[in-house]
Design an enzyme around this catalytic site. Sequence first.
Site, PDB file in Angstrom:
ATOM      1  N   GLU A 138       0.598   3.956   5.010  1.00  0.00           N
ATOM      2  CA  GLU A 138      -0.103   5.077   4.392  1.00  0.00           C
ATOM      3  C   GLU A 138      -1.406   4.621   3.752  1.00  0.00           C
ATOM      4  O   GLU A 138      -1.511   3.492   3.285  1.00  0.00           O
ATOM      5  CB  GLU A 138       0.800   5.710   3.325  1.00  0.00           C
ATOM      6  CG  GLU A 138       2.024   6.359   3.936  1.00  0.00           C
ATOM      7  CD  GLU A 138       3.019   6.886   2.906  1.00  0.00           C
ATOM      8  OE1 GLU A 138       3.698   7.867   3.220  1.00  0.00           O
ATOM      9  OE2 GLU A 138       3.115   6.334   1.803  1.00  0.00           O
TER      10      GLU A 138
ATOM     11  N   CYS B 276      -7.804   4.189  -0.608  1.00  0.00           N
ATOM     12  CA  CYS B 276      -6.841   3.167  -1.007  1.00  0.00           C
ATOM     13  C   CYS B 276      -6.060   2.757   0.248  1.00  0.00           C
ATOM     14  O   CYS B 276      -5.374   3.585   0.852  1.00  0.00           O
ATOM     15  CB  CYS B 276      -5.932   3.804  -2.058  1.00  0.00           C
ATOM     16  SG  CYS B 276      -4.554   2.807  -2.562  1.00  0.00           S
TER      17      CYS B 276
ATOM     18  N   CYS C 158       6.407  -4.494   1.105  1.00  0.00           N
ATOM     19  CA  CYS C 158       5.884  -5.579   0.278  1.00  0.00           C
ATOM     20  C   CYS C 158       7.035  -6.482  -0.122  1.00  0.00           C
ATOM     21  O   CYS C 158       8.127  -6.011  -0.420  1.00  0.00           O
ATOM     22  CB  CYS C 158       5.195  -5.024  -0.965  1.00  0.00           C
ATOM     23  SG  CYS C 158       4.461  -6.325  -1.990  1.00  0.00           S
TER      24      CYS C 158
ATOM     25  N   CYS D  43       8.451  -6.255  -7.120  1.00  0.00           N
ATOM     26  CA  CYS D  43       8.240  -5.766  -8.492  1.00  0.00           C
ATOM     27  C   CYS D  43       9.215  -4.619  -8.770  1.00  0.00           C
ATOM     28  O   CYS D  43       9.370  -3.708  -7.956  1.00  0.00           O
ATOM     29  CB  CYS D  43       6.805  -5.302  -8.675  1.00  0.00           C
ATOM     30  SG  CYS D  43       5.617  -6.605  -8.322  1.00  0.00           S
TER      31      CYS D  43
ATOM     32  N   CYS E  64       8.178  -0.746  -8.737  1.00  0.00           N
ATOM     33  CA  CYS E  64       7.343  -0.263  -7.629  1.00  0.00           C
ATOM     34  C   CYS E  64       8.202   0.160  -6.438  1.00  0.00           C
ATOM     35  O   CYS E  64       9.019  -0.606  -5.941  1.00  0.00           O
ATOM     36  CB  CYS E  64       6.373  -1.368  -7.214  1.00  0.00           C
ATOM     37  SG  CYS E  64       5.402  -0.987  -5.747  1.00  0.00           S
TER      38      CYS E  64
ATOM     39  N   CYS F   8      -0.046   5.696  -7.510  1.00  0.00           N
ATOM     40  CA  CYS F   8       0.114   4.239  -7.536  1.00  0.00           C
ATOM     41  C   CYS F   8       1.579   3.848  -7.474  1.00  0.00           C
ATOM     42  O   CYS F   8       2.392   4.352  -8.229  1.00  0.00           O
ATOM     43  CB  CYS F   8      -0.444   3.655  -8.824  1.00  0.00           C
ATOM     44  SG  CYS F   8      -2.174   3.932  -9.030  1.00  0.00           S
TER      45      CYS F   8
HETATM   46  N1  SAH Z   1       0.285  -5.474  -4.459  1.00  0.00           N
HETATM   47  C1  SAH Z   1      -0.942  -5.276  -5.131  1.00  0.00           C
HETATM   48  C2  SAH Z   1      -1.656  -4.064  -4.609  1.00  0.00           C
HETATM   49  C3  SAH Z   1      -0.907  -2.761  -4.781  1.00  0.00           C
HETATM   50  S1  SAH Z   1      -1.667  -1.941  -6.070  1.00  0.00           S
HETATM   51  C4  SAH Z   1      -0.718  -5.192  -6.620  1.00  0.00           C
HETATM   52  O1  SAH Z   1       0.414  -5.069  -7.037  1.00  0.00           O
HETATM   53  O2  SAH Z   1      -1.699  -5.310  -7.349  1.00  0.00           O
HETATM   54  C5  SAH Z   1      -0.418  -1.023  -6.710  1.00  0.00           C
HETATM   55  C6  SAH Z   1      -0.677  -0.827  -8.205  1.00  0.00           C
HETATM   56  O3  SAH Z   1       0.232   0.166  -8.633  1.00  0.00           O
HETATM   57  C7  SAH Z   1      -0.367  -2.092  -9.014  1.00  0.00           C
HETATM   58  O4  SAH Z   1      -1.280  -2.228 -10.072  1.00  0.00           O
HETATM   59  C8  SAH Z   1       1.013  -1.801  -9.577  1.00  0.00           C
HETATM   60  O5  SAH Z   1       1.212  -2.490 -10.788  1.00  0.00           O
HETATM   61  C9  SAH Z   1       0.975  -0.303  -9.727  1.00  0.00           C
HETATM   62  N2  SAH Z   1       2.273   0.345  -9.637  1.00  0.00           N
HETATM   63  C10 SAH Z   1       3.320   0.018  -8.874  1.00  0.00           C
HETATM   64  N3  SAH Z   1       4.335   0.880  -9.049  1.00  0.00           N
HETATM   65  C11 SAH Z   1       3.906   1.797  -9.946  1.00  0.00           C
HETATM   66  C12 SAH Z   1       4.478   2.963 -10.510  1.00  0.00           C
HETATM   67  N4  SAH Z   1       5.714   3.368 -10.180  1.00  0.00           N
HETATM   68  N5  SAH Z   1       3.748   3.657 -11.400  1.00  0.00           N
HETATM   69  C13 SAH Z   1       2.479   3.292 -11.710  1.00  0.00           C
HETATM   70  N6  SAH Z   1       1.870   2.215 -11.178  1.00  0.00           N
HETATM   71  C14 SAH Z   1       2.586   1.472 -10.309  1.00  0.00           C
HETATM   72 FE1  SF4 Z   2       4.086  -5.288  -4.024  1.00  0.00          FE
HETATM   73 FE2  SF4 Z   2       4.357  -3.104  -5.491  1.00  0.00          FE
HETATM   74 FE3  SF4 Z   2       4.456  -5.497  -6.642  1.00  0.00          FE
HETATM   75 FE4  SF4 Z   2       2.117  -4.606  -5.680  1.00  0.00          FE
HETATM   76  S1  SF4 Z   2       3.295  -3.715  -7.352  1.00  0.00           S
HETATM   77  S2  SF4 Z   2       3.015  -6.628  -5.417  1.00  0.00           S
HETATM   78  S3  SF4 Z   2       2.836  -3.435  -3.902  1.00  0.00           S
HETATM   79  S4  SF4 Z   2       5.909  -4.694  -5.139  1.00  0.00           S
END
Ligand code: SAH
Ligand code: SF4
Length: 354
Positions: free
Chosen positions: A93, A106, A113, A117, A120, A335
């Site tokens: 996406e 974006c 991934c 995390c 996420c 995000c």
């Molecule tokens: N993997 C990279 C790029 C993805 S960016 C990274 O983690 O930086 C995705 C962004 O969304 C990251 O800053 C992450 O911390 C944030 N994110 C992930 N899950 C989220 C959620 N449920 N609510 C708000 N932000 C979230």
């Molecule tokens: Fe991967 Fe989500 Fe962590 Fe970014 S925030 S590194 S997309 S698991």
Amino acid sequence: MFVRQDIKSLSEEHLIHRLGQYGIAPYRAGQILRWIYQRGAYSFSEMTDISKDLRRFLAERLAISRLETEQIQTSNDGSRKYLFRLDDGQHIESVLIPETGHWTLCISSQVGCGMGCKFCLTGRGGLERNLETSEIINQICAVRDDLQEPSSLTNIVFMGMGEPLANYNSVVQAIRIITDNNGLQFSGRRVTLSTAGLAPRIDDLGPDVKVNLAVSLNATDNDTRNKLMPINRTYPIEMLLSACRRFPLPSRRTIMFEYVLIAGVNDTPGDAERLARLLRPLRAKINLIPFNPYEGTEFRRPEEGAILTFQKVLMDRHYTAIIRYSKGCDIGAACGQLRARSKLKAQQSRLTER
Ligand code: SAH
Ligand code: SF4
């Protein structure tokens, strides 16, 4: 029969090399790439300033790929989510976000991934595979083709699915094409790569390409960050921030630190003070992202008051701290909410094919 190489995965330098192997002059590379990226050509037959024989020769050896758009969803706030189907049936996406006077796209760097995390949704499904350079580039080409005014797409952020620095070579190659004069012609100042913190790769990135760096910090002590982001056990906060300090920043540029605010986990004024202290040695800006909930998560978004207090602590310490109320919440485009939803569908179709 040759396997045709995908030209969308080649930087100009690589294409020059490739053409050289066929005895074709280097200037042809720029000519071909301008047809593809600036005039939107998807076949060699469109390239009318190249002789018919040469066009046929090239078409037998090089492919110009594109992504299949399976679905476009528009949110109430004007953002648009594109679902693309890859050649192997996987899905990715991209999210187009309206800003004042222009669009930001974006894009994804992996299917899923592997960073795991905890907050996420993309991370929950694990890593399916890395994207090819062409699959990264084609997200931008497809969206630009869909826009009435393609030049209004000015900014690219690697903040979709995946950890870009875990797919380093393909991502760096894509950035070269995105910023090349004979490529997509984006200014490096308008391209941002966001990482969960692969410290050694941050050190590699600076000399390799000129783009903005964003770092998802999300916690101010190693205990909390270890729990939220397993990568922190390999590259703890000190190591990550040292790499950030070494990152070559042009004058007046900053590193963007993203901080997902989660109720009762990392959202106290004490956390904000620690964050301010940690970032003091850096030229930093802070994006506060209130947690975007999804089905099945145990995390919660803090109350508005806690979010504003957190921001105020940072602003009182002279940081630029912006609260990012994510766009596209209603269509699952906010995000951290992207997910290869069609995984299940793909499995089902594989079953029916048997
Ligand atoms: N993997 C990279 C790029 C993805 S960016 C990274 O983690 O930086 C995705 C962004 O969304 C990251 O800053 C992450 O911390 C944030 N994110 C992930 N899950 C989220 C959620 N449920 N609510 C708000 N932000 C979230
Ligand atoms: Fe991967 Fe989500 Fe962590 Fe970014 S925030 S590194 S997309 S698991």
